[in-house]
Design a protein around this motif. Sequence first.
Motif, mmCIF file in Angstrom:
data_model
loop_
_atom_site.group_PDB
_atom_site.id
_atom_site.type_symbol
_atom_site.label_atom_id
_atom_site.label_comp_id
_atom_site.label_asym_id
_atom_site.label_seq_id
_atom_site.Cartn_x
_atom_site.Cartn_y
_atom_site.Cartn_z
ATOM 1 N N GLY A 53 0.761 -1.231 0.000
ATOM 2 C CA GLY A 53 0.000 0.000 0.000
ATOM 3 C C GLY A 53 0.794 1.284 0.000
ATOM 4 N N THR A 54 1.729 1.455 0.916
ATOM 5 C CA THR A 54 2.365 2.765 1.045
ATOM 6 C C THR A 54 3.780 2.822 0.503
ATOM 7 N N GLY A 55 4.390 1.693 0.248
ATOM 8 C CA GLY A 55 5.782 1.692 -0.182
ATOM 9 C C GLY A 55 6.733 1.480 0.982
ATOM 10 N N TYR A 56 6.281 1.813 2.195
ATOM 11 C CA TYR A 56 7.122 1.625 3.371
ATOM 12 C C TYR A 56 7.005 0.217 3.926
ATOM 13 N N ASP A 57 6.138 -0.559 3.358
ATOM 14 C CA ASP A 57 5.848 -1.869 3.909
ATOM 15 C C ASP A 57 6.594 -3.006 3.225
ATOM 16 N N ALA A 58 7.537 -2.713 2.357
ATOM 17 C CA ALA A 58 8.243 -3.767 1.630
ATOM 18 C C ALA A 58 8.993 -4.708 2.566
ATOM 19 N N ASP A 59 9.642 -4.164 3.589
ATOM 20 C CA ASP A 59 10.365 -5.019 4.538
ATOM 21 C C ASP A 59 9.407 -5.907 5.327
ATOM 22 N N PHE A 60 8.292 -5.334 5.762
ATOM 23 C CA PHE A 60 7.300 -6.129 6.489
ATOM 24 C C PHE A 60 6.738 -7.216 5.584
ATOM 25 N N ASP A 61 6.464 -6.871 4.343
ATOM 26 C CA ASP A 61 5.934 -7.844 3.389
ATOM 27 C C ASP A 61 6.921 -8.993 3.195
ATOM 28 N N ALA A 62 8.202 -8.656 3.048
ATOM 29 C CA ALA A 62 9.226 -9.695 2.870
ATOM 30 C C ALA A 62 9.294 -10.589 4.109
ATOM 31 N N TRP A 63 9.262 -9.974 5.302
ATOM 32 C CA TRP A 63 9.308 -10.746 6.542
ATOM 33 C C TRP A 63 8.085 -11.641 6.649
ATOM 34 N N LEU A 64 6.902 -11.088 6.359
ATOM 35 C CA LEU A 64 5.670 -11.852 6.461
ATOM 36 C C LEU A 64 5.675 -13.027 5.488
ATOM 37 N N THR A 65 6.171 -12.801 4.296
ATOM 38 C CA THR A 65 6.254 -13.865 3.293
ATOM 39 C C THR A 65 7.198 -14.972 3.765
ATOM 40 N N GLU A 66 8.348 -14.588 4.339
ATOM 41 C CA GLU A 66 9.293 -15.578 4.860
ATOM 42 C C GLU A 66 8.675 -16.372 6.004
ATOM 43 N N CYS A 67 7.943 -15.688 6.881
ATOM 44 C CA CYS A 67 7.281 -16.396 7.986
ATOM 45 C C CYS A 67 6.247 -17.366 7.469
ATOM 46 N N ALA A 68 5.485 -16.933 6.485
ATOM 47 C CA ALA A 68 4.464 -17.818 5.914
ATOM 48 C C ALA A 68 5.077 -19.057 5.294
ATOM 49 N N ALA A 69 6.313 -18.923 4.824
ATOM 50 C CA ALA A 69 7.013 -20.055 4.229
ATOM 51 C C ALA A 69 7.693 -20.930 5.280
ATOM 52 N N GLY A 70 7.569 -20.557 6.560
ATOM 53 C CA GLY A 70 8.096 -21.370 7.639
ATOM 54 C C GLY A 70 9.389 -20.881 8.263
ATOM 55 N N ALA A 71 9.838 -19.693 7.891
ATOM 56 C CA ALA A 71 11.120 -19.197 8.406
ATOM 57 C C ALA A 71 11.024 -18.663 9.833
ATOM 58 N N CYS A 72 9.840 -18.413 10.339
ATOM 59 C CA CYS A 72 9.675 -17.851 11.689
ATOM 60 C C CYS A 72 9.194 -18.932 12.658
ATOM 61 N N ALA A 73 9.765 -18.889 13.840
ATOM 62 C CA ALA A 73 9.359 -19.873 14.854
ATOM 63 C C ALA A 73 7.949 -19.570 15.327
ATOM 64 N N ALA A 74 7.174 -20.593 15.499
ATOM 65 C CA ALA A 74 5.771 -20.401 15.941
ATOM 66 C C ALA A 74 5.710 -20.296 17.431
#
Length: 74
Positions: A53-74
């Motif tokens: 949406g704003t352009g400032y969210d690219a890092d959050f989007d990348a992190w969220l995508t990595e978490c969705a792929a299993g990179a973040c501990a649950a």
Amino acid sequence: MSDASVSAERFVHESRAVLDRVTGSASVREDVARAAELIAGCVRGDGVVQAFGTGYDADFDAWLTECAAGACAA
């Protein structure tokens, strides 16, 4: 002290100031809590969270995508 640590310290200081200002009132804290519950409920229900949406969210989007792929501990 290196330039990097001074810069990091300033970032932390400025970030805290913004967070304090943004969450300073009870009504804002309630709004943030409601938004967090909406997002958490979507994630718990295997829903889709749009992260753009704003352009400032690219890092959050990348992190969220990595978490969705299993990179973040649950």
